[in-house]
Write a protein that holds these residues in place. Sequence first.
Motif: not given
Length: 203
Positions: A79-84
């Motif tokens: 999810l952190l990568v998806s935010v980026a």
Amino acid sequence: RNSGFQYSWFKSPLAQLLALQIILMLLSALFGESLLRSIFGTSTRMTGILMSLHLFLFFLLCSALQARDQWISILRASLLVSVAVTGLSFVQYFFPGEILDLVGDREISATFGNKAYLGYYLLIHFFLGLLLYREQHEKKGLIISGFILIMLILMGTKGVYLALLGTVILFGIIHVYQTRPWKSALLLGITVIALLVAFQTFS
């Protein structure tokens, strides 16, 4: 958690078959018409050796995860990568001339090079954010899902619209059938109408 657990992929018949498939693909690529095409595939299908190798490594990773908190950590990281990725999509949306010309794209695609791939990636993480909120009661899951939903609406990808709308209707019907409250049915109807209006506005 079993701290002494050790995963040996070569003992798994399924992993052995997948490894054999990768080896055969490599041999086939060496004698094929285009080595680069065999390795990378095409931008529309992504069926090259690189993609298969990625899926094989992902299979090994998933096979090695045993504890619930390990899966939750993977979920948070994804999810952190998806935010980026979503943030980059917003930059491409609001500053198309500068960013799209820089990366050589004609439409919003973040790092995927294909608008449809980006849409399906974000759609998956939209539901993963909801899953994080449901399982861990972490409000950041809802925030991430909302962040992604805005981008999905702005993108205007009809295939993603249909997938999102169909999933919302399906899970909504299941929820209404299980609980049978009139408020849930009303909320489902309002949500579907709101999504249809948003999709029609930005498509």
